[in-house]
Write a protein that holds these residues in place. Structure first.
Motif: not given
Ligand code: F6P
Length: 365
Positions: A93-97, A117-119, A124-127, A314-315
């Motif tokens: 899911v992360v990769k595709d996002s 949602s912020l979790t 996603l930010f860390e990725a 960001f983040g």
């Protein structure tokens, strides 16, 4: 080609989501950026399901309830399933996002959401997705901001309900119990109770006992007040007891709270012989347009989020620290809830007004 940013609204809906979208689109347009809005929260990013948001069509969004982008609090991105129960996003899911984010040529993603949602946003930010958060929830339980948007509108709706229950309670000499949302935080009930003139306020943070509530009802009878208004949080519970849950088979979502209003009314009727009625305000608290305070907050939050993107911060999540609109790291705002403290100024004020918090025996005068 213009620079582009994306926006999505995630978690439970609440008044002001559209006002935030409007503020983001208008501020981004001023910088010459295009904004696209993902449908259905993070799911829209994964499915590349989005629309281009035209700034000329933003005016009507200021006072419109819900979210024109849609939202979701379950599904493929649900990582928070309870307090402290956090999972990791599926790596695919992360990769595709990330792939979709890049293919859409986005500069940044703005996410309006609460703790859950912020979790997701933080993961996603860390990725690697450059992302900015906007604190949303009627529950007002996010750490790092004095207020989330949606809260004031929910309180206003609950206050209106109390006003209406007040006249009916007084006409019939009844005890009226109003069950309010807020999950494990009592902010909505505390603020609505104070602004709506409740005689008893029951919060998750201050477990109650029935004798204390009955003492308040009896002491009101003695001074000729034959009705009582009780505001109870869905997360409130009796001393030594536990939170009332609505059973649900749904996986990948947080527990649904509810039922305490009926329990309180039944027990009070038994103990005092008073006629009791219950009103569960439910999703009315989340519906409709935002109040003036929420409109201002949403506008400020949306504009600030765009300026954070411009600064490359960001983040981070925008935050309200009156009189300023600031920002804090999303990582510092998630994973714990901002709850009402038993010595919170508003609790002390309520008690000093003769309002019972359900935990002590006293008389009105
Ligand atoms: O977090 C917002 C909130 O409205 C809570 O106050 C409430 O417990 C929950 O969402 C209800 O969720 P749903 O709309 O999924 O039933």
């Amino acid at each position: 080609m213009n620079e582009r940013i994306g926006i999505l609204t995630s978690g439970g809906d609440c008044p002001g989501l559209n006002a935030v979208i409007r503020a983001v689109v208008k501020s981004a347009t001023k910088l010459g950026w295009e904004t696209i809005g993902f449908h259905g929260g993070f799911e829209g990013l994964l499915d590349k399901d989005y629309q281009t948001l035209d700034y000329k069509r933003m005016d009507y969004l200021l006072n419109l309830g819900g979210t024109v982008l849609g939202t979701s609090n379950k599904g493929r991105f649900a990582v928070k399933t309870g307090v402290g129960q956090i999972g990791n996003l599926d790596p695919n899911v992360v990769k595709d996002s990330i792939k979709n984010f890049k293919e859409l040529n986005l500069k940044a993603l703005i996410c309006a959401g609460g703790d859950g949602s912020l979790t997701i946003a933080q993961q996603l930010f860390e990725a690697g997705i450059p992302l900015v958060g906007i604190p949303k929830t009627i529950d007002n339980d996010l750490v790092g901001t004095a207020m989330t948007f949606g809260f004031d509108s929910a309180v206003s709706c609950a206050m209106d309900a109390l006003d209406r229950l007040h006249t009916s309670a007084e006409s019939h000499n009844r005890v009226m119990v109003l069950e309010l949302m807020g999950r494990y935080a009592g902010w909505i009930t505390l603020w609505a109770g104070v602004s709506g003139g409740a005689d008893v306020i029951l919060l998750p943070e201050i477990p109650f006992n029935y004798e204390s509530i009955c003492a308040q009802i009896r002491s009101r009878e003695i001074i000729g007040k034959h009705f009582t208004l009780i505001a109870v949080s869905e997360g409130a519970y009796e001393q030594g007891g536990s939170v009332s849950l609505i059973s649900s088979d749904e996986k990948n979502r947080e527990a649904r709270l509810g039922g305490i209003g009926n329990k309180v009314a039944e027990e009070i009727a038994k103990r005092t012989g008073k006629e009791c009625r219950v009103c569960v305000l439910g999703h009315l608290q989340r519906g409709g347009g935002p109040t003036s305070l929420d409109r201002v907050l949403c506008t400020a939050f949306g504009a600030k989020a765009v300026s954070l993107v411009k600064e490359g911060k960001f983040g981070y999540m925008v935050s309200s620290k009156p009189p300023h609109i600031c920002s804090i790291k999303i990582s510092e705002a998630i994973g714990k809830l901002r709850l009402v403290q038993p010595d919170d100024d508003m609790v002390v004020i309520a008690r000093s007004m003769g309002i019972s918090m359900g935990d002590e025996i006293k008389t009105v005068f």
